[in-house]
Design an enzyme around this catalytic site. Structure first.
Site, short mmCIF file in Angstrom:
data_model
loop_
_atom_site.label_atom_id
_atom_site.label_comp_id
_atom_site.label_asym_id
_atom_site.label_seq_id
_atom_site.Cartn_x
_atom_site.Cartn_y
_atom_site.Cartn_z
N PHE A 36 0.84 -1.21 0.00
CA PHE A 36 0.00 0.00 0.00
C PHE A 36 0.88 1.26 0.00
CE2 PHE A 36 -2.19 2.75 3.39
CZ PHE A 36 -2.79 3.58 2.45
N ASN A 66 8.87 -9.02 -1.76
CA ASN A 66 8.73 -10.48 -1.92
C ASN A 66 7.26 -10.88 -2.09
OD1 ASN A 66 7.73 -10.18 0.62
ND2 ASN A 66 8.97 -11.78 1.58
N LYS A 87 11.70 -10.93 11.40
CA LYS A 87 12.91 -10.96 10.57
C LYS A 87 13.05 -9.72 9.68
CE LYS A 87 14.16 -15.02 8.74
NZ LYS A 87 13.95 -16.39 8.16
N ASN A 136 20.34 -5.65 6.93
CA ASN A 136 20.85 -5.79 5.55
C ASN A 136 20.81 -4.45 4.82
OD1 ASN A 136 21.26 -8.53 5.77
ND2 ASN A 136 19.22 -9.06 4.99
N ALA A 172 10.49 3.01 7.98
CA ALA A 172 9.07 3.17 8.32
C ALA A 172 8.85 2.58 9.70
CB ALA A 172 8.21 2.44 7.30
N TYR A 186 5.47 -7.44 16.08
CA TYR A 186 5.54 -6.24 15.23
C TYR A 186 6.18 -5.08 16.00
CZ TYR A 186 3.65 -2.50 12.17
OH TYR A 186 3.48 -1.42 11.34
N TYR A 197 23.54 2.78 13.70
CA TYR A 197 24.31 3.04 12.46
C TYR A 197 24.55 4.54 12.31
CZ TYR A 197 24.91 -1.45 10.22
OH TYR A 197 25.37 -2.71 9.90
N ARG A 208 -7.40 -4.68 8.45
CA ARG A 208 -7.40 -3.35 9.06
C ARG A 208 -8.80 -2.77 9.01
NH1 ARG A 208 -1.57 -0.93 7.05
NH2 ARG A 208 -1.89 -2.24 5.22
P1 NAD Z 1 1.58 -3.59 3.10
O1 NAD Z 1 1.41 -4.94 3.68
O2 NAD Z 1 0.58 -3.11 2.11
O3 NAD Z 1 3.01 -3.44 2.43
C1 NAD Z 1 4.15 -4.06 2.91
C2 NAD Z 1 4.93 -4.61 1.74
O4 NAD Z 1 6.16 -5.19 2.21
C3 NAD Z 1 4.18 -5.71 0.99
O5 NAD Z 1 4.18 -5.45 -0.40
C4 NAD Z 1 4.97 -6.98 1.32
O6 NAD Z 1 4.89 -7.95 0.31
C5 NAD Z 1 6.37 -6.42 1.52
N1 NAD Z 1 7.25 -7.26 2.35
C6 NAD Z 1 6.98 -7.78 3.57
N2 NAD Z 1 8.03 -8.51 4.01
C7 NAD Z 1 8.98 -8.42 3.04
C8 NAD Z 1 10.30 -8.94 2.91
N3 NAD Z 1 10.85 -9.73 3.86
N4 NAD Z 1 11.01 -8.66 1.79
C9 NAD Z 1 10.47 -7.88 0.80
N5 NAD Z 1 9.24 -7.37 0.88
C10 NAD Z 1 8.49 -7.64 1.98
O7 NAD Z 1 1.66 -2.56 4.34
P2 NAD Z 1 1.72 -0.96 4.36
O8 NAD Z 1 0.54 -0.46 5.08
O9 NAD Z 1 2.02 -0.46 3.01
O10 NAD Z 1 2.97 -0.73 5.32
C11 NAD Z 1 4.25 -0.40 4.79
C12 NAD Z 1 5.19 -0.02 5.92
O11 NAD Z 1 4.66 1.09 6.66
C13 NAD Z 1 5.43 -1.14 6.93
O12 NAD Z 1 6.77 -1.12 7.35
C14 NAD Z 1 4.53 -0.76 8.08
O13 NAD Z 1 5.02 -1.24 9.31
C15 NAD Z 1 4.58 0.76 8.03
N6 NAD Z 1 3.39 1.38 8.65
C16 NAD Z 1 2.20 1.43 7.99
C17 NAD Z 1 1.11 2.02 8.61
C18 NAD Z 1 -0.22 2.15 7.92
O14 NAD Z 1 -1.16 2.68 8.53
N7 NAD Z 1 -0.38 1.75 6.69
C19 NAD Z 1 1.22 2.52 9.92
C20 NAD Z 1 2.44 2.41 10.57
C21 NAD Z 1 3.54 1.87 9.91
N1 UDP Z 2 -11.28 -3.01 14.47
C1 UDP Z 2 -12.66 -3.23 14.55
N2 UDP Z 2 -13.24 -4.05 13.62
C2 UDP Z 2 -12.55 -4.63 12.60
C3 UDP Z 2 -11.15 -4.38 12.51
C4 UDP Z 2 -10.55 -3.56 13.45
O1 UDP Z 2 -13.33 -2.72 15.46
O2 UDP Z 2 -13.14 -5.37 11.80
C5 UDP Z 2 -10.66 -2.13 15.46
C6 UDP Z 2 -9.41 -2.70 16.13
O3 UDP Z 2 -9.77 -3.50 17.25
C7 UDP Z 2 -8.66 -1.45 16.53
C8 UDP Z 2 -9.03 -0.44 15.43
O4 UDP Z 2 -10.21 -0.96 14.81
O5 UDP Z 2 -9.14 -0.96 17.76
C9 UDP Z 2 -7.94 -0.28 14.37
O6 UDP Z 2 -7.56 -1.55 13.94
P1 UDP Z 2 -6.52 -1.82 12.76
O7 UDP Z 2 -6.36 -3.29 12.66
O8 UDP Z 2 -6.96 -1.08 11.56
O9 UDP Z 2 -5.15 -1.13 13.22
P2 UDP Z 2 -4.39 -0.91 14.60
O10 UDP Z 2 -4.46 0.55 14.79
O11 UDP Z 2 -5.08 -1.64 15.73
O12 UDP Z 2 -3.04 -1.44 14.34
#
Ligand code: NAD
Ligand code: UDP
Length: 327
Positions: free
Chosen positions: A12, A33, A92, A100, A115, A146, A160, A187
């Site tokens: 995303f 991946n 991991k 890496n 991130a 996580y 680093y 989510r």
């Molecule tokens: P997402 O699951 O849509 O994207 C994560 C991507 O990473 C996927 O395409 C997945 O295939 C790839 N990936 C996972 N493990 C991998 C690996 N070992 N090697 C190569 N690729 C790998 O999730 P997202 O919402 O886009 O989140 C992206 C980043 O932002 C994450 O690090 C997440 O922790 C961080 N983040 C997102 C949010 C949010 O609200 N979306 C909030 C806080 C932090």
């Molecule tokens: N949640 C919910 N119904 C759902 C999915 C999530 O009420 O079907 C709630 C969840 O318990 C949390 C909030 O919505 O309190 C946000 O959840 P999400 O998984 O989006 O992200 P989080 O902020 O918890 O990582």
């Protein structure tokens, strides 16, 4: 031409970052991946000369030929459902994967942005959360895989920076939403919209009094872009402080989608944070950044995206076959 490596590129946030850096005239190397992401998120970039895709697991040694100016490490499962299903991979990619990529950054003389997440604050005792707050995290609870991976990631990145003088940036991202979220990633936003579109009741966990503060993806990308180009190496919160309870959020989705369905209540998952709201004073002061897109506007665009998906995606509850990756 500046060259940037973006990990998690098919996910995303990663895919929106690829779009932004292409627009800014960079050569973008996307790496993923595909464990939780999908190539459809970046298929529009594939024909571009400015873009290349590497199918690779960053928890294994990472090689990229040629120079690199920036690395943005966004690879990691990000939804609670995903990281509960693939806990070891989550640990991991936050630890070995980050190591890496830091090694690669050092080798190339690249600046590295990681991130991180509001989850480093756990179930917070301080509200709203400032960057100075150390957090309230249960390392052995379900979210520990996580949260602790992300906390380790920050520590490793800072080491680093301190010991190798590597240029590093840390963004603590609060709940972000928008087009290209996976409809079935669990989510809350795709869960509610998916339920409304399928004609199912909306599942609120707990009594719905827990809060979140949702940021539209374009605002987040702007904040990340500014942070990368800034000279600030300490963590910065990026998120939208407009806080809402999950019950109110369900009502907003019911109104937006016009569904006739109702809210039903399910048990609150263990260690689910009760309140979350970013303090964004640092981002305002250092980056001159604040969110611009209201929840009403952002939700409208996001709903439009989900509505346009082919029907089979709507009913495909588990299009990610994690078993394949679990050794
Ligand atoms: P997402 O699951 O849509 O994207 C994560 C991507 O990473 C996927 O395409 C997945 O295939 C790839 N990936 C996972 N493990 C991998 C690996 N070992 N090697 C190569 N690729 C790998 O999730 P997202 O919402 O886009 O989140 C992206 C980043 O932002 C994450 O690090 C997440 O922790 C961080 N983040 C997102 C949010 C949010 O609200 N979306 C909030 C806080 C932090
Ligand atoms: N949640 C919910 N119904 C759902 C999915 C999530 O009420 O079907 C709630 C969840 O318990 C949390 C909030 O919505 O309190 C946000 O959840 P999400 O998984 O989006 O992200 P989080 O902020 O918890 O990582």
């Amino acid at each position: 031409m500046k060259r940037v490596l973006i990990t998690g590129a098919a996910g995303f946030l990663g895919s929106h970052l690829c779009d932004r850096f292409i627009k800014e005239g960079y050569h973008v190397i996307g790496m993923d991946n595909l464990i939780t992401g999908h190539l459809s998120n970046i298929e529009h970039l594939m024909p571009l000369e400015q873009f290349e895709f590497h199918h690779h697991d960053v928890s294994k040694f990472v090689h990229v030929a040629g120079k690199l100016d920036y690395i943005l490490h966004f690879a990691s499962p990000a939804s609670p459902i995903d990281y509960l299903k693939i806990p070891i991979q989550t640990l991991k990619v936050g630890s070995l994967g980050t190591h890496n990529l830091l090694g690669l950054a050092l080798n190339k003389g690249a600046r590295m942005l990681i991130a991180s997440t509001s989850e480093v604050y756990g179930d917070p005792m301080v509200h709203p959360q400032t960057e100075e707050y150390y957090g309230n995290v249960n390392p052995v609870g379900p979210r520990g895989v996580y949260d602790e991976a992300k906390r380790f990631q920050e520590a490793m990145t800072m080491a680093y920076h301190t010991y190798h003088n590597l240029e590093t940036r840390i963004v603590r991202i609060f709940n972000t939403y928008g087009p290209r979220m996976r409809l079935n990633d669990g989510r809350v936003l795709p869960a509610f919209i998916g339920q409304a579109l399928r004609g199912e009741d909306l599942t609120v966990f707990g009594d719905g009094s827990q809060t979140r503060s949702f940021c539209y993806v374009d605002d987040l990308v702007e904040g990340i872009y500014r942070l990368l180009l800034s000279d600030y190496a300490q963590p910065v919160n990026i998120g939208n402080p407009d806080e809402i309870t999950i019950s109110q959020f369900a009502e907003e989705i019911i109104k937006l989608t016009g569904t006739q369905q109702k809210v039903i209540y399910k048990p609150l998952p263990k260690d689910d944070p009760m309140q979350r709201q970013p303090n964004i004073d640092k981002a305002k002061e250092i980056l001159g950044w604040e969110p611009k897109v209201s929840r009403a506007e952002g939700l409208k665009i996001t709903y439009g995206y989900f509505k346009s998906l082919p029907e089979e995606k709507l009913f495909d509850k588990d299009h990610k076959n994690f078993e394949h990756y679990i050794k």
